[in-house]
Design a protein around this motif. Sequence first.
Motif, mmCIF file in Angstrom:
data_model
loop_
_atom_site.group_PDB
_atom_site.id
_atom_site.type_symbol
_atom_site.label_atom_id
_atom_site.label_comp_id
_atom_site.label_asym_id
_atom_site.label_seq_id
_atom_site.Cartn_x
_atom_site.Cartn_y
_atom_site.Cartn_z
ATOM 1 N N ASN A 111 0.831 -1.191 0.000
ATOM 2 C CA ASN A 111 0.000 0.000 0.000
ATOM 3 C C ASN A 111 0.871 1.249 0.000
ATOM 4 N N GLU A 112 1.988 1.205 0.752
ATOM 5 C CA GLU A 112 2.907 2.345 0.785
ATOM 6 C C GLU A 112 3.486 2.618 -0.594
ATOM 7 N N GLY A 113 3.876 1.552 -1.290
ATOM 8 C CA GLY A 113 4.414 1.706 -2.640
ATOM 9 C C GLY A 113 3.392 2.277 -3.598
ATOM 10 N N ASN A 114 2.163 1.812 -3.469
ATOM 11 C CA ASN A 114 1.080 2.295 -4.307
ATOM 12 C C ASN A 114 0.845 3.788 -4.079
ATOM 13 N N LEU A 115 0.756 4.194 -2.806
ATOM 14 C CA LEU A 115 0.528 5.597 -2.470
ATOM 15 C C LEU A 115 1.708 6.474 -2.889
ATOM 16 N N SER A 116 2.914 5.987 -2.686
ATOM 17 C CA SER A 116 4.111 6.730 -3.059
ATOM 18 C C SER A 116 4.158 6.962 -4.569
ATOM 19 N N ALA A 117 3.866 5.922 -5.339
ATOM 20 C CA ALA A 117 3.868 6.048 -6.802
ATOM 21 C C ALA A 117 2.841 7.087 -7.258
ATOM 22 N N GLN A 118 1.669 7.072 -6.634
ATOM 23 C CA GLN A 118 0.631 8.039 -7.018
ATOM 24 C C GLN A 118 1.038 9.462 -6.664
ATOM 25 N N ARG A 119 1.649 9.659 -5.484
ATOM 26 C CA ARG A 119 2.123 10.993 -5.085
ATOM 27 C C ARG A 119 3.171 11.511 -6.060
ATOM 28 N N ILE A 120 4.093 10.626 -6.442
ATOM 29 C CA ILE A 120 5.157 11.016 -7.377
ATOM 30 C C ILE A 120 4.561 11.387 -8.733
ATOM 31 N N ALA A 121 3.624 10.569 -9.217
ATOM 32 C CA ALA A 121 2.977 10.865 -10.505
ATOM 33 C C ALA A 121 2.264 12.213 -10.456
ATOM 34 N N ASP A 122 1.599 12.485 -9.355
ATOM 35 C CA ASP A 122 0.914 13.775 -9.211
ATOM 36 C C ASP A 122 1.920 14.925 -9.233
ATOM 37 N N LEU A 123 3.028 14.760 -8.522
ATOM 38 C CA LEU A 123 4.028 15.830 -8.436
ATOM 39 C C LEU A 123 4.721 16.110 -9.775
ATOM 40 N N VAL A 124 4.964 15.061 -10.571
ATOM 41 C CA VAL A 124 5.606 15.276 -11.875
ATOM 42 C C VAL A 124 4.572 15.477 -12.988
ATOM 43 N N GLN A 125 3.295 15.438 -12.616
ATOM 44 C CA GLN A 125 2.180 15.676 -13.526
ATOM 45 C C GLN A 125 2.177 14.747 -14.735
ATOM 46 N N LEU A 126 2.324 13.443 -14.435
ATOM 47 C CA LEU A 126 2.217 12.418 -15.473
ATOM 48 C C LEU A 126 1.185 11.389 -15.021
ATOM 49 N N PRO A 127 0.412 10.834 -15.975
ATOM 50 C CA PRO A 127 -0.537 9.794 -15.591
ATOM 51 C C PRO A 127 0.197 8.539 -15.119
ATOM 52 N N LEU A 128 -0.411 7.832 -14.165
ATOM 53 C CA LEU A 128 0.165 6.613 -13.609
ATOM 54 C C LEU A 128 -0.741 5.437 -13.937
ATOM 55 N N TYR A 129 -0.155 4.396 -14.524
ATOM 56 C CA TYR A 129 -0.874 3.170 -14.838
ATOM 57 C C TYR A 129 -0.341 2.057 -13.948
ATOM 58 N N LYS A 130 -1.257 1.155 -13.539
ATOM 59 C CA LYS A 130 -0.867 0.117 -12.588
ATOM 60 C C LYS A 130 -1.141 -1.275 -13.124
ATOM 61 N N ARG A 131 -0.160 -2.142 -12.915
ATOM 62 C CA ARG A 131 -0.340 -3.561 -13.191
ATOM 63 C C ARG A 131 -1.054 -4.161 -11.986
ATOM 64 N N GLU A 132 -1.967 -5.060 -12.250
ATOM 65 C CA GLU A 132 -2.665 -5.718 -11.152
ATOM 66 C C GLU A 132 -1.639 -6.372 -10.249
ATOM 67 N N SER A 133 -1.819 -6.158 -8.978
ATOM 68 C CA SER A 133 -0.874 -6.681 -8.001
ATOM 69 C C SER A 133 -1.457 -7.910 -7.339
ATOM 70 N N PHE A 134 -0.640 -8.553 -6.576
ATOM 71 C CA PHE A 134 -1.079 -9.686 -5.792
ATOM 72 C C PHE A 134 -0.882 -9.357 -4.324
ATOM 73 N N VAL A 135 -1.640 -10.004 -3.484
ATOM 74 C CA VAL A 135 -1.484 -9.794 -2.063
ATOM 75 C C VAL A 135 -0.570 -10.869 -1.533
ATOM 76 N N LYS A 136 0.532 -10.441 -0.915
ATOM 77 C CA LYS A 136 1.479 -11.400 -0.343
ATOM 78 C C LYS A 136 0.944 -11.885 0.990
ATOM 79 N N GLU A 137 1.024 -13.172 1.204
ATOM 80 C CA GLU A 137 0.537 -13.770 2.462
ATOM 81 C C GLU A 137 1.575 -13.603 3.543
#
Length: 163
Positions: free
Chosen positions: A137-163
């Motif tokens: 979740n931290e990585g997801n939020l960090s990537a979105q913050r960075i994309a917002d700051l550099v003003q580029l769209p962010l696309y995401k590959r479906e992730s898996f939940v690690k057990e």
Amino acid sequence: MSSKNLQRMLQLAESVFAAKDDPNQLVVDEEVITQLQKLDPNTVSEYVDGDGPVAWILVIPTSAKLMQRFLKQEISESELLDLTPTDAPFEAIYLCSALVLEEYRRKGIVKQLTIQAIETICNNYPIKSLFVWPFSNEGNLSAQRIADLVQLPLYKRESFVKE
């Protein structure tokens, strides 16, 4: 002689990504770092404080076509890197990985390193988007913050939940 921080960073990388157990992930070694540096010198960045590195980021500039193939899970991280030509006008940047030792978190180090890498690469290539395969979740939020700051769209590959 390797530093205590370097050993901790390697352990952190293995615990977060477990790349050796997942054939879809890039296993970063000296050969991969050399391959990344051939694409652009800003693909690998680190922050060093005291006894070695405390933060690493890895980005991969590539084509929009390869980005789409990766997002659709048609190719792995290793294939993304291997298929990216060194002489192409890159159109997208894959936010591959970011690691920071626990006591250095929430200080903006990863954000600063990543934004600097993206902006420098954008100065040389017509980058139109970012993409990520979040592992936390931290990585997801960090990537979105960075994309917002550099003003580029962010696309995401479906992730898996690690057990």
